[in-house]
Design an enzyme around this catalytic site. Structure first.
Site, PDB file in Angstrom:
ATOM      1  N   ASN A   1       6.518 -55.941  40.380  1.00  0.00           N
ATOM      2  CA  ASN A   1       5.424 -56.157  39.459  1.00  0.00           C
ATOM      3  C   ASN A   1       4.395 -56.506  40.463  1.00  0.00           C
ATOM      4  O   ASN A   1       4.216 -57.534  41.136  1.00  0.00           O
ATOM      5  CB  ASN A   1       5.778 -57.400  38.869  1.00  0.00           C
ATOM      6  CG  ASN A   1       4.708 -58.149  37.985  1.00  0.00           C
ATOM      7  OD1 ASN A   1       3.714 -57.170  37.759  1.00  0.00           O
ATOM      8  ND2 ASN A   1       4.507 -59.113  37.472  1.00  0.00           N
ATOM      9  N   TRP A   2       3.401 -55.507  40.471  1.00  0.00           N
ATOM     10  CA  TRP A   2       2.431 -55.648  41.524  1.00  0.00           C
ATOM     11  C   TRP A   2       1.264 -56.657  40.998  1.00  0.00           C
ATOM     12  O   TRP A   2       0.464 -56.656  41.817  1.00  0.00           O
ATOM     13  CB  TRP A   2       1.695 -54.032  41.942  1.00  0.00           C
ATOM     14  CG  TRP A   2       2.496 -53.090  42.296  1.00  0.00           C
ATOM     15  CD1 TRP A   2       3.850 -53.389  42.947  1.00  0.00           C
ATOM     16  CD2 TRP A   2       2.219 -51.836  42.792  1.00  0.00           C
ATOM     17  NE1 TRP A   2       4.186 -52.175  43.598  1.00  0.00           N
ATOM     18  CE2 TRP A   2       3.268 -51.146  43.379  1.00  0.00           C
ATOM     19  CE3 TRP A   2       0.949 -50.989  42.412  1.00  0.00           C
ATOM     20  CZ2 TRP A   2       3.422 -49.940  43.833  1.00  0.00           C
ATOM     21  CZ3 TRP A   2       1.068 -49.705  42.970  1.00  0.00           C
ATOM     22  CH2 TRP A   2       2.378 -49.220  43.509  1.00  0.00           C
ATOM     23  N   LYS A   3       1.280 -56.777  39.712  1.00  0.00           N
ATOM     24  CA  LYS A   3       0.192 -57.778  39.273  1.00  0.00           C
ATOM     25  C   LYS A   3      -1.191 -56.805  39.233  1.00  0.00           C
ATOM     26  O   LYS A   3      -1.238 -55.849  39.508  1.00  0.00           O
ATOM     27  CB  LYS A   3       0.383 -59.141  39.809  1.00  0.00           C
ATOM     28  CG  LYS A   3       1.659 -59.602  39.617  1.00  0.00           C
ATOM     29  CD  LYS A   3       1.872 -61.327  39.484  1.00  0.00           C
ATOM     30  CE  LYS A   3       3.450 -61.567  39.565  1.00  0.00           C
ATOM     31  NZ  LYS A   3       3.343 -63.179  39.520  1.00  0.00           N
TER      32      LYS A   3
ATOM     33  N   HIS B   1       5.135 -61.947  29.944  1.00  0.00           N
ATOM     34  CA  HIS B   1       5.235 -62.348  31.244  1.00  0.00           C
ATOM     35  C   HIS B   1       4.567 -63.684  31.112  1.00  0.00           C
ATOM     36  O   HIS B   1       3.407 -63.709  30.424  1.00  0.00           O
ATOM     37  CB  HIS B   1       4.331 -61.339  32.354  1.00  0.00           C
ATOM     38  CG  HIS B   1       4.450 -61.998  33.670  1.00  0.00           C
ATOM     39  ND1 HIS B   1       3.827 -62.917  34.122  1.00  0.00           N
ATOM     40  CD2 HIS B   1       5.416 -61.585  34.811  1.00  0.00           C
ATOM     41  CE1 HIS B   1       4.003 -63.275  35.475  1.00  0.00           C
ATOM     42  NE2 HIS B   1       5.084 -62.482  35.745  1.00  0.00           N
TER      43      HIS B   1
ATOM     44  N   GLU C   1       2.169 -65.196  32.792  1.00  0.00           N
ATOM     45  CA  GLU C   1       0.782 -64.984  32.917  1.00  0.00           C
ATOM     46  C   GLU C   1       0.185 -64.563  31.925  1.00  0.00           C
ATOM     47  O   GLU C   1      -1.153 -64.826  31.679  1.00  0.00           O
ATOM     48  CB  GLU C   1       0.428 -64.231  34.317  1.00  0.00           C
ATOM     49  CG  GLU C   1       0.846 -65.137  35.581  1.00  0.00           C
ATOM     50  CD  GLU C   1       1.332 -64.131  36.589  1.00  0.00           C
ATOM     51  OE1 GLU C   1       0.914 -62.939  36.772  1.00  0.00           O
ATOM     52  OE2 GLU C   1       1.994 -64.762  37.668  1.00  0.00           O
TER      53      GLU C   1
ATOM     54  N   GLU D   1      12.281 -65.806  34.257  1.00  0.00           N
ATOM     55  CA  GLU D   1      11.042 -66.220  35.239  1.00  0.00           C
ATOM     56  C   GLU D   1      10.990 -67.756  35.025  1.00  0.00           C
ATOM     57  O   GLU D   1       9.954 -67.827  34.174  1.00  0.00           O
ATOM     58  CB  GLU D   1       9.975 -65.356  35.418  1.00  0.00           C
ATOM     59  CG  GLU D   1      10.375 -63.864  35.618  1.00  0.00           C
ATOM     60  CD  GLU D   1       9.231 -62.952  35.891  1.00  0.00           C
ATOM     61  OE1 GLU D   1       9.588 -62.332  37.278  1.00  0.00           O
ATOM     62  OE2 GLU D   1       8.115 -63.052  35.627  1.00  0.00           O
TER      63      GLU D   1
ATOM     64  N   GLY E   1       5.300 -66.994  42.348  1.00  0.00           N
ATOM     65  CA  GLY E   1       4.367 -66.998  43.308  1.00  0.00           C
ATOM     66  C   GLY E   1       4.201 -68.357  44.159  1.00  0.00           C
ATOM     67  O   GLY E   1       3.359 -68.502  44.677  1.00  0.00           O
TER      68      GLY E   1
ATOM     69  N   SER F   1       9.545 -65.790  43.106  1.00  0.00           N
ATOM     70  CA  SER F   1       9.875 -66.033  44.422  1.00  0.00           C
ATOM     71  C   SER F   1      11.138 -65.191  44.928  1.00  0.00           C
ATOM     72  O   SER F   1      11.664 -65.771  45.814  1.00  0.00           O
ATOM     73  CB  SER F   1       9.765 -67.439  44.870  1.00  0.00           C
ATOM     74  OG  SER F   1       8.340 -67.676  44.522  1.00  0.00           O
TER      75      SER F   1
ATOM     76  N   GLY G   1       7.441 -60.093  42.163  1.00  0.00           N
ATOM     77  CA  GLY G   1       6.121 -60.041  42.637  1.00  0.00           C
ATOM     78  C   GLY G   1       5.600 -59.606  43.868  1.00  0.00           C
ATOM     79  O   GLY G   1       5.833 -58.666  44.245  1.00  0.00           O
ATOM     80  N   GLY G   2       5.083 -60.747  44.508  1.00  0.00           N
ATOM     81  CA  GLY G   2       4.803 -60.650  45.826  1.00  0.00           C
ATOM     82  C   GLY G   2       5.456 -59.849  47.026  1.00  0.00           C
ATOM     83  O   GLY G   2       5.008 -59.167  47.517  1.00  0.00           O
TER      84      GLY G   2
HETATM   85  P1  PGA Z   1       6.847 -63.539  42.367  1.00  0.00           P
HETATM   86  O1  PGA Z   1       6.401 -63.192  40.961  1.00  0.00           O
HETATM   87  O2  PGA Z   1       7.992 -62.745  42.891  1.00  0.00           O
HETATM   88  O3  PGA Z   1       5.647 -63.520  43.138  1.00  0.00           O
HETATM   89  O4  PGA Z   1       7.158 -64.960  42.295  1.00  0.00           O
HETATM   90  C1  PGA Z   1       7.626 -62.712  39.924  1.00  0.00           C
HETATM   91  C2  PGA Z   1       6.675 -62.299  38.885  1.00  0.00           C
HETATM   92  O5  PGA Z   1       5.611 -62.760  38.239  1.00  0.00           O
HETATM   93  O6  PGA Z   1       7.139 -61.223  38.038  1.00  0.00           O
END
Ligand code: PGA
Length: 247
Positions: free
Chosen positions: A9-11, A94, A96, A165, A171, A209, A230-231
């Protein structure tokens, strides 16, 4: 055994140049991956990544989709539009989106329905906040979030992917332990089993994470069928290590 899915997930990250370098590095290291691999890219870059990934094992995902079919919804895109760019999966709900855009369980369920109707697999995200976990509400929160999706999509619920999640792990560098994650996945699996005879084939991803160091332990849990990353998906070497841990 079920084929695992590792989805990046590049966000809201990337640029034409950075995406090009990242996707080329991924393709260079992917070989014939034994698991499914997807990247959820920002909408403006779908065409770019489609062009780079067509004919390769790398699958394309979107980060969101409209709950509406078409019309006066400025700033949104439909499932049919995603389909035109070869999108196989889309994230829905998600945390967010839930947090910053006020997406309710009902909206998330409607988005999943739109995706399914267009032949796109929704990756339905659920997860509790830190306050909810500390109050002992983890199970009731994720069950409520998933129940809304089952309610609307019950007949084809075996077509979805679910991503657990925990919001406090996203994050933050703070990962759920493999045991904590497995415990929630077990709850989700049981809930799906009550709704579908095919629950055993529904992929349950863990996200929050996940990184090259902790992926293997998480992915060896019986009900963890992949990761939403994500990251660590922004660094080819790290993402490739997570993919390797899934095989
Ligand atoms: P993260 O994000 O791996 O940076 O914690 C995961 C996500 O939000 O899908």
């Amino acid at each position: 055994m079920m084929k695992k899915l590792i989805a990046g997930n590049w966000k809201m990250n990337g640029s034409l140049a950075a995406n090009d370098a990242l996707v080329r590095a991924l393709l260079g290291g992917l070989g014939t991956a034994a698991c499914d691999v997807a990247v959820a890219v920002p909408a403006p870059y779908l065409a770019q990544v489609q062009a780079l990934a067509t004919g390769t094992p790398l699958q394309l995902a979107a980060q969101d989709v409209s709950q509406h079919e078409s019309g006066a919804y400025t700033g949104e895109w439909s499932a049919a539009m995603l389909r035109e760019f070869g999108v196989r999966y889309t994230l829905v709900g998600h945390s967010e989106r839930r947090q910053y855009h006020g997406e309710s369980d009902a909206v998330v369920a409607a988005k999943a329905q739109r995706a399914l109707a267009a032949g796109i697999t929704p990756i339905v995200c659920v997860g509790e906040t830190l306050a909810q976990r500390e109050a002992g509400d983890t199970e009731s929160v994720v069950r409520r979030q998933l129940a809304a999706v089952i309610h609307v999509n019950g007949h084809c619920i075996s077509e979805v992917v679910v991503a657990y999640e925990p919001v406090w792990a996203i994050g933050t560098g703070r990962t759920a332990t493999p045991e904590q994650a497995q415990q929630v996945h077990d709850v989700l699996r049981a809930q799906l089993a009550a709704a579908s005879p095919h629950a055993a084939k529904i992929r349950l991803l863990y996200g929050g994470s996940m990184n090259a160091g902790n992926a293997a332990q998480l992915l060896e849990q019986p009900d963890i069928d992949g990761g939403l990353v994500g990251g660590a998906s922004l660094k080819a070497a790290d993402f490739l290590q997570i993919i390797a841990a899934a095989q």
